[in-house]
Enzyme design. Structure first.
Site, PDB file in Angstrom:
ATOM      1  N   HIS A 185       0.835  -1.191   0.000  1.00 32.23           N
ATOM      2  CA  HIS A 185       0.000   0.000   0.000  1.00 32.23           C
ATOM      3  C   HIS A 185       0.875   1.248   0.000  1.00 32.23           C
ATOM      4  CE1 HIS A 185      -3.738  -1.991   0.126  1.00 32.23           C
ATOM      5  NE2 HIS A 185      -3.557  -2.544   1.294  1.00 32.23           N
TER       6      HIS A 185
ATOM      7  N   LYS B 242     -13.199   4.688   7.883  1.00 34.02           N
ATOM      8  CA  LYS B 242     -13.655   5.778   7.012  1.00 34.02           C
ATOM      9  C   LYS B 242     -15.180   5.830   6.963  1.00 34.02           C
ATOM     10  CE  LYS B 242     -12.579   5.597   2.578  1.00 34.02           C
ATOM     11  NZ  LYS B 242     -13.764   5.729   1.704  1.00 34.02           N
TER      12      LYS B 242
END
Length: 933
Positions: free
Chosen positions: A158, A592
């Protein structure tokens, strides 16, 4: 100006304990050398400028001095491009050098602790095994634990890792030179040479490009991941096994259990194609071949080294008959060494390993000369040869030889095989649905589209096809590019398993799995490649792993698994996987989606409910924790995090992702890497074998309180992020999110699809952006409002507070939640954040959102202190508090410069030098924060 060097950036002496004196000295030394480098290469005026900016930034930060803020603005507004770049690089490198000094100091303190004979510390396998012994766990229970355990950190690519390999290499060189000064009594001449080498390394760093000039490819990411095997894994993992064996043998002698290989490394790099179109079947094969080439190169080097040292002669020892047989098959030695059987054996191993490397990875590894030796069929055959050597050594009482490098090599082969690391495949459920829809359209005479079918009809068709022996696809050319790409990947997976063994590619992860249909769709595609079969001959060569990511998915995951386990066809297939089902839980997207408190709570509840479902069906559970480096993405201390898991949810089995810059901070230094791995092992042992039931005697009451806190925290978070008009504008203008995309720090796009919506933004750049502007709301927002509302609704403040104080004292989950939030609040800085907020062009929006953020931050701190009894952040973590004190004077100027650069850039000054300077500040702040994404 009377200041001579950057060494003055060190925190004041009276704030540090005496044991930290060597750390301060190291930072002074490195600061002096960096200052001298800047003075020599950039000139005295540049050094004076750097120091002036630092002092002014410190005044603005620590004293909230508005005049200092204005002065800083004036300085930054008038920097030339050259000055801007030099200032940013100065503070970036000081952050890096401070990190090196800190890491060395961690190792120094650890060694001092061991030398003093102090009691073992939490997180060490020594203490974990002592606690197990005190609990009365017997030999058979321990052996069963290790035989059934799997602890696997999984490296991912990532895009939060911003360091170049060249920078990492010099970081290691500086670290080695500092370690030499610390651990060796150097002569005056040696000390001079050491200092010259340090200065040389720092001068080289200063003149080395910090940023990548082109975006990373997947091949680059594969190579970046492989360096940590050389740095840490290849030697430190066998070391940990040997340590456990030695501890148990000292305490249990011949009764010590056999330790199966339970600690293994996994990887997503080259197999994770969710949102990354650059991961193709050729790339996945390249990853598998590079893995194999690296580990075989390592074995070849080790066998050659050990063989050269094994000069034992038949004239003085009597080897076993099986070793004589093995030696007789080896290539000849010179006549002068014909009486050295072990050298002959290792020469034979060496030849066979070279032949194996040429067969498994002929084009991607070191090029060896062809020989006539027969390749090893698999790593078990190599282990067999090493066991022959070990048994023979023990027969003639050469136990020390058997317990040395040969033991470590034998363990390495058992752990890493010929595949190095298990590579996971991952794809999004929407892609699976798209491919299956095309298969349905081409093979079923039906006017309806597959997605329009009722769920029950889709499941019925999928199960029927899964039981059929023949594939649906005969020719790939009949299908779309997406379908061809997916099927080629899966066919390549079958080829990789054939060449390198099933363990080389054992897992298939389904992103955004929301129902049984998504699992069956993945199974059907795997069946097309021969990896899965239902029906009478039910089997699977891969674990099919649903990934539950959103709040709603976490709430429904137990029901999904209940429905899945109710399918006899699936249960029969699961028997071929030792009746073990892995489930992955996503910390990032759930955060999120619902915020810090609710994400953590829903994951905790999901684990509790999954444990119940699995126990009810008699299926073994393995949880895979998809977490990042920051608290906002599930990060935090691993030891406390594992112990905070619900009882029964670990059970000797745990996988967790290691992402971005966290990989470098954990595993670049071998001693720190070993400590981090050991912590995972210790926590898993304790969580599985020690009874923690007494801690949870108040669970129903605690759960009810957490339910109310979570609901209120989620509402506060979603009100801010999803319901505030134009919040997306605030986010995009008050963070460097748009500029991150140009930093060349990963092969994947920052968004899943072209969109400005927060829902479509990948969680990594979302968290990374909030970290860079020092707001860090993914790690704390909502908690303060939640407690405030709960206390007001309860009416009796003291009674409620007493309850939560008790939760904090007795419940590991709540302790970990607050401890992680404490860390994020300490790293956040609303003074710095306010300067980023000034970049928002809509003044009303800026005022409204930042006021909400400041109010919530104050409430979080207020209730954190009330519950914990603390009066300052990180009161019970002085090591981290010291670390933050050291690094913030270097980070703050880079934040201030970043704000000014963003203002210029967004005003139309799009000069390459400005853009490059912005990227340098992103790199520098990330280096200083250490866990930013």
């Amino acid at each position: 100006m009377s200041l001579n060097t950057l060494a003055n950036i060190v925190p004041e002496k009276d704030t540090s304990l005496e044991k930290d004196h060597p750390l301060r000295e190291d930072i002074r030394l490195l600061g002096r050398m960096l200052g001298d480098t800047i003075r020599e290469l950039e000139g005295e005026p540049m050094f004076d400028l750097v120091e002036t900016i630092r002092q002014t930034a410190v005044r603005f930060r620590r004293e909230q001095d508005e005049e200092a803020g204005k002065e800083l603005d004036t300085i930054l507004n008038h920097l030339s491009h050259k000055e801007t770049t030099a200032v940013v690089r100065a503070f970036s490198y000081f952050s890096l050098l401070s990190n090196i000094a800190e890491d060395l100091h961690h190792n120094r303190r650890r060694r001092a602790h061991l030398r003093a004979g102090s009691p073992p510390q939490d997180g060490s396998v020594t203490l974990a095994l002592e606690r197990v012994a005190a609990k009365g766990i017997n030999t058979q229970q321990l052996e069963n634990f290790f035989a059934g355990a799997l602890i696997s950190p999984v490296l991912t690519a990532h895009p939060t890792e911003v360091q170049r390999r060249s920078i990492l290499d010099y970081q290691l060189k500086i670290q080695r030179l500092l370690k030499e000064r610390d651990r060796t009594q150097l002569t005056p001449n040696e000390l001079r040479h050491n200092e010259e080498d340090l200065r040389s390394a720092i001068q080289t760093l200063w003149q080395t490009r910090v940023l990548r000039s082109v975006r990373l490819t997947v091949q680059d990411e594969i190579e970046n991941g492989l360096i940590y095997y050389h740095y840490t894994f290849l030697r430190q993992i066998p070391y940990i096994y040997a340590k456990i064996e030695d501890i148990l043998e000292r305490h249990m002698d011949k009764a010590a259990p056999r330790i199966a290989s339970f600690l293994r490394i996994g990887s997503w790099i080259g197999g994770d194609r969710d949102g990354n179109p650059f991961v193709t079947h050729q790339i996945m094969l390249h990853a598998a071949e590079r893995h194999s080439a690296l580990i075989l190169d390592y074995y070849i080097e080790e066998v050659e080294k050990i063989g050269q040292a094994m000069s034992l002669t038949e004239r003085l020892i009597k080897v076993t008959s099986e070793l004589e047989g093995l030696a007789s098959t080896a290539p000849g030695l010179p006549a002068s060494r014909i009486d050295e059987p072990y050298r002959r054996v290792f020469l034979g191993m060496h030849a066979r390993l070279i032949a194996t490397s040429r067969y498994l990875s002929p084009h991607v590894g070191r090029q060896y000369q062809e020989n006539t030796a027969e390749p090893y069929a698999d790593s078990a055959e190599f282990v067999h040869d090493l066991d022959i050597v070990i048994r023979s050594l023990k027969q003639h009482q050469s136990n020390k030889l058997a317990q040395g490098a040969i033991r470590d090599l034998r363990r390495a082969v058992d752990v890493f095989g010929f595949h190095l690391a298990s590579l996971d495949m991952r794809q999004h459920s929407k892609i699976h649905e798209q491919v299956v829809s095309e298969l349905y359209e081409k093979n079923v005479q039906d006017n309806r589209n597959y997605p329009d079918l009722p769920r029950s009809e889709r499941a019925e068709w999928l199960l029927a096809e899964l039981k059929r022996s023949h594939p649906l696809v005969s020719s790939l050319s009949d299908y779309s590019d997406i379908t061809q790409g997916e099927l080629r990947i899966l066919r390549m997976a079958a080829e990789i398993q054939r060449r390198f063994g099933h363990i080389a590619l054992p897992n298939y992860i389904i992103s955004m799995a929301t129902g049984v249909i998504h699992i069956l769709e993945a199974a059907l595609l795997l069946k097309e490649a021969g990896l899965v079969q239902f029906g009478e001959a039910a089997r699977s060569t891969v674990n099919i792993i649903p990934l539950f990511e959103t709040i709603d998915d976490l709430r429904g995951c137990a029901n999904v698994m209940e429905e899945l386990f109710s399918l006899p066809e699936y249960r029969k297939m699961l028997q071929s996987r030792s009746n073990l089902q892995e489930v992955m839980l996503g910390y990032s997207d759930s955060n999120k989606d619902g915020g810090f408190v609710t994400s953590n709570w829903e994951i905790h509840k999901a684990e509790v409910e999954l444990t119940k479902v699995f126990n009810r069906h008699g299926v073994r559970l393995r949880l895979f924790h998809g977490r990042g480096g920051t608290v906002g993405r599930g990060g935090g201390p691993s030891y406390q995090g594992i112990l905070a898991q619900p009882p029964g949810s670990v059970n000797g089995q745990i996988r967790l992702t290691e992402q971005g810059e966290v990989i470098a901070s954990k595993y670049t230094d071998p001693e720190i890497g070993r400590r981090n791995l050991e912590t995972l092992v210790a926590a898993t042992i304790e969580s599985t074998l020690l009874d923690r039931g007494a801690i949870h005697c108040h669970t129903p009451q605690y759960y009810q309180i957490m339910e109310e806190l979570s609901a209120s925290a989620c509402a506060a978070y979603r009100d801010l992020v999803y319901k505030t008009p134009n919040f997306t504008q605030f986010f995009q203008e008050s963070t460097p999110i748009r500029e991150i995309a140009g930093l060349h720090i990963g092969s994947r796009p920052t968004s899943r699809k072209p969109s400005n919506k927060i829902e479509d933004l990948r969680t990594i750049p979302w968290v990374f952006s909030w970290s860079l502007n020092r707001t860090m709301i993914p790690g704390w927002y909502g908690f303060g409002t939640a407690v405030e509302n709960f206390v007001q609704q309860a009416g009796n403040t003291q009674e409620v507070l007493t309850q939560m104080q008790e939760m904090y004292r007795t419940w590991p989950f709540f302790q970990t939640l607050l401890s992680n939030m404490d860390m994020v609040l300490a790293k956040s800085d609303l003074g710095i954040a306010s300067r980023y907020a000034e970049l928002v062009t809509d003044s009303e929006l800026r005022q409204y959102v930042f006021t909400a953020i400041r109010t919530e931050w104050e409430l979080c701190v207020k209730w954190l202190f009330a519950i914990t009894g603390h009066t300052e952040l990180l009161q019970d973590n002085p090591t981290l508090a010291r670390s933050i004190r050291i690094r913030t004077p270097y980070i703050d100027p880079m934040n201030h410069l970043q704000v000014e650069l963003l203002r210029r850039y967004r005003s139309g000054d799009d000069d390459d030098a400005i853009r490059r300077a912005i990227h340098l500040t992103i790199n520098g702040v990330a280096t200083g924060l250490r866990n930013s994404g």
